[in-house]
Design a protein around this motif. Structure first.
Motif, short mmCIF file in Angstrom:
data_model
loop_
_atom_site.label_atom_id
_atom_site.label_comp_id
_atom_site.label_asym_id
_atom_site.label_seq_id
_atom_site.Cartn_x
_atom_site.Cartn_y
_atom_site.Cartn_z
N HIS A 24 42.81 -47.00 53.65
CA HIS A 24 43.83 -47.20 54.70
C HIS A 24 45.11 -47.68 54.05
N GLY A 25 46.22 -47.49 54.76
CA GLY A 25 47.51 -47.96 54.30
C GLY A 25 48.19 -46.95 53.39
N GLY A 26 49.46 -46.67 53.68
CA GLY A 26 50.18 -45.66 52.92
C GLY A 26 50.30 -45.99 51.44
N GLY A 27 50.56 -47.26 51.11
CA GLY A 27 50.71 -47.65 49.71
C GLY A 27 49.42 -47.47 48.93
N GLY A 28 48.31 -47.89 49.52
CA GLY A 28 47.02 -47.76 48.85
C GLY A 28 46.65 -46.31 48.61
N VAL A 29 46.88 -45.47 49.62
CA VAL A 29 46.57 -44.03 49.50
C VAL A 29 47.45 -43.38 48.43
N THR A 30 48.73 -43.73 48.41
CA THR A 30 49.64 -43.15 47.42
C THR A 30 49.24 -43.56 46.01
N ALA A 31 48.96 -44.84 45.81
CA ALA A 31 48.56 -45.31 44.48
C ALA A 31 47.27 -44.63 44.03
N TYR A 32 46.30 -44.54 44.93
CA TYR A 32 45.03 -43.89 44.60
C TYR A 32 45.25 -42.43 44.21
N SER A 33 46.08 -41.74 44.95
CA SER A 33 46.33 -40.33 44.68
C SER A 33 46.99 -40.13 43.32
N MET A 34 47.89 -41.04 42.95
CA MET A 34 48.53 -40.95 41.63
C MET A 34 47.49 -41.12 40.53
N VAL A 35 46.62 -42.11 40.70
CA VAL A 35 45.58 -42.35 39.69
C VAL A 35 44.63 -41.16 39.60
N LYS A 36 44.25 -40.62 40.74
CA LYS A 36 43.35 -39.47 40.74
C LYS A 36 43.99 -38.27 40.06
N ALA A 37 45.28 -38.07 40.27
CA ALA A 37 45.98 -36.96 39.63
C ALA A 37 46.00 -37.14 38.11
N LEU A 38 46.28 -38.34 37.66
CA LEU A 38 46.32 -38.61 36.22
C LEU A 38 44.95 -38.37 35.59
N ALA A 39 43.91 -38.92 36.22
CA ALA A 39 42.56 -38.77 35.69
C ALA A 39 42.12 -37.30 35.72
N GLY A 40 42.50 -36.61 36.80
CA GLY A 40 42.12 -35.21 36.94
C GLY A 40 42.75 -34.31 35.90
N ARG A 41 43.86 -34.74 35.32
CA ARG A 41 44.53 -33.96 34.27
C ARG A 41 44.00 -34.30 32.88
N GLY A 42 43.04 -35.21 32.82
CA GLY A 42 42.44 -35.54 31.53
C GLY A 42 43.09 -36.69 30.81
N LEU A 43 43.99 -37.42 31.44
CA LEU A 43 44.60 -38.58 30.80
C LEU A 43 43.62 -39.75 30.83
N ASP A 44 43.71 -40.60 29.85
CA ASP A 44 42.88 -41.80 29.78
C ASP A 44 43.60 -42.90 30.57
N VAL A 45 43.06 -43.27 31.73
CA VAL A 45 43.78 -44.13 32.68
C VAL A 45 43.08 -45.48 32.83
N ASN A 46 43.87 -46.53 32.75
CA ASN A 46 43.43 -47.87 33.10
C ASN A 46 44.39 -48.46 34.12
N VAL A 47 43.84 -49.00 35.19
CA VAL A 47 44.65 -49.66 36.22
C VAL A 47 44.77 -51.14 35.87
N VAL A 48 45.97 -51.67 35.98
CA VAL A 48 46.18 -53.12 35.94
C VAL A 48 46.75 -53.52 37.29
N ALA A 49 45.94 -54.25 38.08
CA ALA A 49 46.38 -54.74 39.39
C ALA A 49 46.95 -56.14 39.22
N LEU A 50 48.11 -56.38 39.82
CA LEU A 50 48.78 -57.67 39.65
C LEU A 50 48.10 -58.79 40.41
N ALA A 51 47.23 -58.45 41.35
CA ALA A 51 46.49 -59.46 42.12
C ALA A 51 45.26 -58.82 42.73
N SER A 52 44.33 -59.65 43.12
CA SER A 52 43.15 -59.17 43.83
C SER A 52 43.48 -59.02 45.30
N SER A 53 43.15 -57.87 45.88
CA SER A 53 43.41 -57.67 47.30
C SER A 53 42.43 -58.43 48.18
#
Length: 418
Positions: A24-53
């Protein structure tokens, strides 16, 4: 462009205010979609979250982390509460207006461990934390300008005639004048610290360029494909309105829905001839006058529904009456992905110029025109089906993770390959 065998060696740290998710939430969906796109292209992705939700009541954060790790192969790192931002946004200084700059040291520790080729930050908190991390290529993409939500909220407060607390009066005074100028200059400084930058709203990309952000580009918002089954609308005309009911853009739209949209629909259809489903939490926290107008026989208060797929599939149309030019409504992009029929205020075209009246939506300039558009959909099922088809075509052409997310991934790859 390099092939997939090469791309796997590109290491990306994706910086976000919280753990990306698609629930839920536009920001969460957008961030998730960006990460999924990066991973789907074969990039090695690590998320750093600035805080725990979890500190914001999100009890499903562990599920989000597990999904990112097991389904997408993405690493997840969360800064500790002691590493959180400092500052109250009271004084006209860069560090006070963008307090996440204080998290640079904590972020740098993770960066040193992960050794990425590039940092990709989503929205202002991420860009603030990245600002003083030297020696790394950076990409920064944002939503709406940092100062606009509060300015629009101030106008809604005036219209609602709500009594302001002393704290709010002080906050409004402090957020005017020099602080706004500091915020505008600060946004430009953060974007220009990146090798590539952009905004997920066309008009804000133009605004930021005008203020001095060099080559700040419009990025279309990637959204997951729900792989939806066929629609199952019932005999009663069902209008869905979805959105976080504490959000300033949503509240501005609900004012129009309550009057004149609702009374005009009732005048033609009767209170038993249609239903408006309000999907989203915090109905009880709406301004009291607005809340009372929405307590109506035709209005169904649904609360937060995750996922909302069934609502999209069983509604005859999605109504987006937001009349203010603030960011974009990710709910519109999500509706495209479902091939939903959309009726929207024309103000939404500023951020999403892909909205085309008569092709993938019906647009209105005010509440009366929005009510008339809803009635057109009610009377003309063939028009509804045409708009549904245009809606899904728009998603496939512009907003899928492959297309819109692919552009984010391409830009990230491109600066590494320079």
């Amino acid at each position: 462009m390099a092939g997939k065998d090469h791309l796997v060696f590109v290491r990306v740290v994706f910086v976000n205010d919280s753990v990306p998710h698609c629930f839920h939430g536009g920001g969460g969906v957008t961030a998730y979609s960006m990460v999924k796109a990066l991973a789907g292209r074969g990039l090695d992705v690590n998320v750093v979250a600035l805080a725990s939700s979890q500190h914001n009541g999100n009890a499903r954060e562990k599920d989000h982390i597990q999904h990112l790790k097991s389904e997408l192969g993405v690493g997840v790192n969360i800064l500790k509460p002691s590493e959180g931002p400092r500052g109250r946004r009271r004084w006209p200084t860069f560090k006070d207006q963008f307090p996440s700059v204080h998290q640079a040291g904590a972020l740098l520790k993770r960066v040193d461990d992960l050794r990425p080729d590039v940092l990709l930050g989503y929205h202002w908190a991420a860009l603030g934390a990245m600002y003083n991390v030297a020696g790394k290529l950076k990409v920064g993409i944002v939503g709406d300008p940092v100062h606009l939500p509060e300015l629009f909220r101030r106008e809604i407060f005036k219209r609602s005639k709500a009594r302001k607390s002393v704290t709010r009066k002080i906050r409004e005074r402090l957020l005017s004048g020099w602080n706004v100028k500091t915020q505008e200059r600060g946004m430009v400084k953060l974007l220009n610290s990146c090798a590539r930058s952009g905004a997920f709203a066309a008009h804000h990309a133009e605004d930021l360029q005008r203020w001095g952000a060099v080559d700040c580009q419009y990025f279309r918002t990637p959204t997951p494909d729900p792989n939806a089954t066929s629609k199952r609308q019932g005999p009663k005309f069902k209008i869905m309105h979805i959105g976080h009911l504490k959000g300033v853009a949503t509240i501005a739209g609900l004012e129009i829905l309550a009057d004149p949209v609702l009374p005009n629909l009732e005048k033609v259809l009767g209170h038993e001839g249609f239903e408006i489903h309000l999907v989203g939490g915090f109905f009880d926290e709406l301004p009291s006058e607005l809340r009372q107008k929405l307590i109506h026989a035709a209005v169904k208060i649904r609360g937060q529904i995750n996922p909302p797929d069934e609502e999209f599939l069983t509604s005859h149309l999605l109504l987006v009456p937001t009349p203010i030019e603030l960011g974009i409504r990710v709910r519109i992009i999500t509706a495209f992905s479902f091939g939903a029929c959309i009726v929207a205020h024309r103000a939404n075209c500023k951020g999403i110029p892909e909205l085309k009246d008569g092709y993938n939506c019906l647009l209105g300039n005010d509440g009366f025109e929005l009510a008339s558009a809803c009635l057109r959909i009610y009377r003309d099922p063939e028009l509804r089906r045409k708009l549904e088809a245009g809606s899904r075509e728009t998603y496939d052409q512009f907003f899928s993770i492959t297309v819109a997310g692919g552009r984010v991934a391409h830009v990230t790859e491109e600066i590494v390959g320079r």
